[in-house]
Design an enzyme around this catalytic site. Structure first.
Site, PDB file in Angstrom:
ATOM      1  N   LYS A 125       0.920   6.750  -1.528  1.00 46.98           N
ATOM      2  CA  LYS A 125       0.466   5.554  -2.209  1.00 46.98           C
ATOM      3  C   LYS A 125       0.343   5.918  -3.688  1.00 46.98           C
ATOM      4  O   LYS A 125      -0.486   6.754  -4.063  1.00 46.98           O
ATOM      5  CB  LYS A 125      -0.886   5.099  -1.648  1.00 46.98           C
ATOM      6  CG  LYS A 125      -1.366   3.804  -2.272  1.00 46.98           C
ATOM      7  CD  LYS A 125      -2.721   3.380  -1.730  1.00 46.98           C
ATOM      8  CE  LYS A 125      -3.280   2.286  -2.622  1.00 46.98           C
ATOM      9  NZ  LYS A 125      -4.737   2.234  -2.590  1.00 46.98           N
ATOM     10  N   GLY A 154     -13.096  -2.490  -5.858  1.00 42.23           N
ATOM     11  CA  GLY A 154     -14.548  -2.436  -5.727  1.00 42.23           C
ATOM     12  C   GLY A 154     -15.277  -3.651  -6.271  1.00 42.23           C
ATOM     13  O   GLY A 154     -16.498  -3.679  -6.310  1.00 42.23           O
ATOM     14  N   ALA A 200      -7.207  -3.970  -2.446  1.00 36.88           N
ATOM     15  CA  ALA A 200      -8.303  -4.012  -3.428  1.00 36.88           C
ATOM     16  C   ALA A 200      -8.886  -5.402  -3.642  1.00 36.88           C
ATOM     17  O   ALA A 200      -8.168  -6.388  -3.765  1.00 36.88           O
ATOM     18  CB  ALA A 200      -7.885  -3.458  -4.785  1.00 36.88           C
ATOM     19  N   GLY A 201     -10.198  -5.445  -3.682  1.00 39.81           N
ATOM     20  CA  GLY A 201     -10.933  -6.639  -4.067  1.00 39.81           C
ATOM     21  C   GLY A 201     -11.520  -7.426  -2.906  1.00 39.81           C
ATOM     22  O   GLY A 201     -12.377  -8.280  -3.118  1.00 39.81           O
ATOM     23  N   ASN A 246     -11.353  -0.872   1.608  1.00 34.18           N
ATOM     24  CA  ASN A 246     -12.151   0.351   1.526  1.00 34.18           C
ATOM     25  C   ASN A 246     -13.620   0.025   1.231  1.00 34.18           C
ATOM     26  O   ASN A 246     -14.451   0.068   2.121  1.00 34.18           O
ATOM     27  CB  ASN A 246     -11.569   1.302   0.474  1.00 34.18           C
ATOM     28  CG  ASN A 246     -12.263   2.654   0.482  1.00 34.18           C
ATOM     29  OD1 ASN A 246     -13.304   2.846   1.091  1.00 34.18           O
ATOM     30  ND2 ASN A 246     -11.689   3.619  -0.193  1.00 34.18           N
ATOM     31  N   SER A 247     -13.901  -0.393  -0.017  1.00 36.12           N
ATOM     32  CA  SER A 247     -15.316  -0.604  -0.400  1.00 36.12           C
ATOM     33  C   SER A 247     -16.055  -1.510   0.572  1.00 36.12           C
ATOM     34  O   SER A 247     -17.193  -1.225   0.954  1.00 36.12           O
ATOM     35  CB  SER A 247     -15.398  -1.231  -1.796  1.00 36.12           C
ATOM     36  OG  SER A 247     -14.700  -0.459  -2.721  1.00 36.12           O
TER      37      SER A 247
END
Lengths: 259, 355
Positions: free
Chosen positions: A98, A159, A185-186, A207-208
């Site tokens: 990635k 994040g 993301a987001g 993830n977050s």
């Protein structure tokens, strides 16, 4: 079966998990297992061969059925990312990389120019390249031409939990792409992941939202269910929104009745 | 003549920052803590990145009134030779440390630029990440330092009040306020990737200094957009020379400052050293601070020779072992992270690579 194909690999799960930000590697491993994910990304900078307790990579290799995708988070130039990718392949044996290049450590926005340069080089070297990019439809096509096996446009800043702030651009990328589009993301909540899948994304990376949840393994499971539901809905064909107003004096009455 | 540059004399969008720090702030400490915690969690997750300082030399040519290593102190002077540095690094690595901050005093014959650059190369061969807290350098020196493997520098203005600054820096090269103020810019122009800023709390009006520090960070962030920024919050501690701070900063005010910086600058790394107590460090973990030093020795040669009775630059307050400190973090559901960097990322920043 409705599987996700990336390069020569086939995955039945369309949820990809990131491994940073967890309170411990054991919680991270539990979340990975609970999510049923088959593709997991881990930053090369969190590989630590000298100190097993600080290493994120090795514990992940013990989970059966998981493909590991190292990432170059921390790299700020194409040259650094290329070097990191080669080290990561050496250490992990994974053909996936990635490409993640954010030269500004404040907002972590991907650098489209450096990302393109690095992806081109790595694709030529035989890597299965999955670049993390701004939601830019032209960049996505350029990366496809460069030999990437997928593109990973951002829903919003890493994040930030701002969800699909780039939705309109994502729709264009999805419509035009011949390789899998993975929103990365987001995303803050499972409903946003479901929405991304309903839009036609091939997979999402989270993830977050899982790592900082009150109960990460349960949240991972919730995301898995939402991703599966969203995909099923997309595949089934979602009804059109109504709400197109019908004029009280028809606009086409002058045409007479249709034969 | 106004000794302050324009970007430091006036700022925009700082109403909230001022309000958060004002003595009659409309925000309670608890409100700020809640907001700061939420931002920290979103942006940095449940992790704490760890580093340790390595004092290379305590030779110094400056006369900072508050420092245990000032050139008029009777402290025995010493510098580590490369073989000794390797021994110290070995001892640090056995503690698990892979992120090291190298420190010297002001530029001297004993600890000059060549010595520092050689020491950086020595450390970069052994450690994943090497940063430096030393003397101000030129752009070309910073470039050489970056090429030797230094990825970040720490340089505190100490105080942004030019009059207090002049009183406190009695002699030596550090007397030049503007020269020091422009040092982070020179480092970033030279290809150093991250700069750490701070004020030494206790020297001057803390609210005023915090506001100036905030302006400095905003200026650097806009001017050098690739720069990684961090802020430290050093409070004056008992030390050789026993300096009494004229503007003591309470725990409450320090906490308020940390929260205000986290809220105003959500992505900036906030650092807390072992100058602070175990209770304060544990309390601030997870609600604002994202980077901490561990197992610190503030004497020259303190890791290999842990029994030395020399007093360091300042007295360490949190003297817990690596294991005890990490367990305290884990009890708070925070993962201690030793390695959060990769050798491959060690070159000078792109800004420089393009030239």
């Amino acid at each position: 079966m409705d599987s996700l194909h990336i390069g020569s690999y086939t995955f039945s799960s369309r949820l990809i998990l990131g491994t940073g930000k967890f309170s411990s590697s054991s919680v991270m491993l539990e979340a990975v297992k609970a999510s049923g994910t088959q593709l997991v990304t881990v930053a090369l900078r969190r590989f630590n061969r000298e100190q097993p307790g600080d290493d994120l990579f090795t514990p992940l290799t013990s989970i059966p059925g998981i493909t590991l995708m190292p990432n170059t988070s921390g790299a700020s130039t194409a040259a650094e990312a290329v070097q990191a990718a080669r080290i990561a392949r050496e250490l992990s044996g994974s053909p996936f990389i990635k490409v993640e290049i954010h030269p500004n450590p404040q907002h972590l926005m991907p650098d489209p120019i450096e990302t393109y340069e690095a992806s081109k080089i790595l694709a030529k070297e035989g890597f299965l390249v999955m670049p993390y990019i701004p939601a830019d439809p032209v960049l996505a096509k350029r990366l496809e031409e460069a030999g990437c096996v997928s593109v990973m446009p951002l829903g919003s800043a890493i994040g930030s939990g701002q969800g699909l702030a780039t939705a309109e651009m994502l729709k264009i990328i999805i419509r035009e792409s011949t390789i899998p589009v993975i929103v990365d993301a987001g995303l803050r909540s499972p409903s946003e992941a479901a929405l991304a899948m309903e839009m036609g994304c091939d997979a999402v990376l989270v993830n977050s939202a899982v790592a900082v949840a009150g109960n990460p393994p349960v949240m991972a499971e919730a995301f898995a269910e939402a991703v599966a539901a969203g995909r099923k809905a997309f595949a089934a064909g979602i009804m059109e929104k109504s709400g197109i107003a019908v004029a009280t004096s028809p606009l086409t009455s002058f045409l007479g009745t249709e034969a | 003549m106004n000794p302050l540059p324009e970007w430091l004399s006036a700022g925009h969008d700082e109403t909230r920052f001022r309000a958060m720090l004002s003595p009659d702030s409309p925000y309670t400490l608890e409100q700020l803590a809640g907001e700061s915690k939420a931002i920290t969690l979103r942006r940095f997750g449940r992790t704490m990145s760890l580093y340790a300082p390595l004092y290379l030399s305590n030779h110094c040519s400056s006369g900072c009134a508050y420092c245990g290593f000032a050139s008029d102190r009777k402290t025995p002077r010493r510098r580590l030779e490369q073989e000794e540095i390797r021994k110290e690094l070995g001892a640090m690595k056995r503690l698990g440390i892979s992120d090291v901050l190298l420190l010297t005093g002001e530029r001297t014959k004993a600890a000059n630029f060549d010595y520092l650059r050689t020491s950086v190369a020595t450390a970069a061969a052994d450690m994943q990440r090497v940063t430096v807290e030393a003397f101000p350098m030129s752009v070309s020196e910073y470039r050489e330092l970056a090429e030797a493997g230094c990825t970040g520098i720490t340089i505190y203005q100490e105080t942004y009040d030019p009059l207090r600054y002049a009183e406190l820096h009695r002699w030596g090269p550090k007397k030049d306020f503007r020269e020091r103020l422009e040092t982070p810019s020179r480092a970033l122009e030279g290809g150093i990737k991250t700069v750490g800023l701070g004020v030494l709390l206790g020297l001057a009006d803390p609210q005023e200094d915090a506001l100036m520090l905030y302006r400095h960070l905003r200026y650097l962030g806009k001017t050098y957009w690739r720069a990684g920024l961090s802020v430290s919050f050093p409070r004056i501690r008992p030390q050789t020379g026993s300096y009494e701070p004229p503007f003591p900063v309470s725990d409450h005010l320090l906490a308020r400052m940390i929260f205000a910086f986290r809220i105003a600058l959500p992505d900036v790394e906030l650092v807390l050293s072992t100058r602070e107590s175990p209770a304060f460090r544990d309390g601030m973990a997870g609600i604002g601070v994202t980077r901490m030093s561990i197992a610190s020795r503030t004497t020259v040669g303190g890791y290999h020779d842990a029994e030395s009775s020399d007093r360091g630059q300042f007295d360490v307050f949190d003297d817990r072992t690596v294991e005890a400190f990490c367990n305290a973090l884990r009890d708070k559901n925070i993962e201690p992270v030793f390695k959060n960097w990769e050798h491959a990322y060690n070159g000078p920043s792109h800004m420089e690579a393009e030239k």
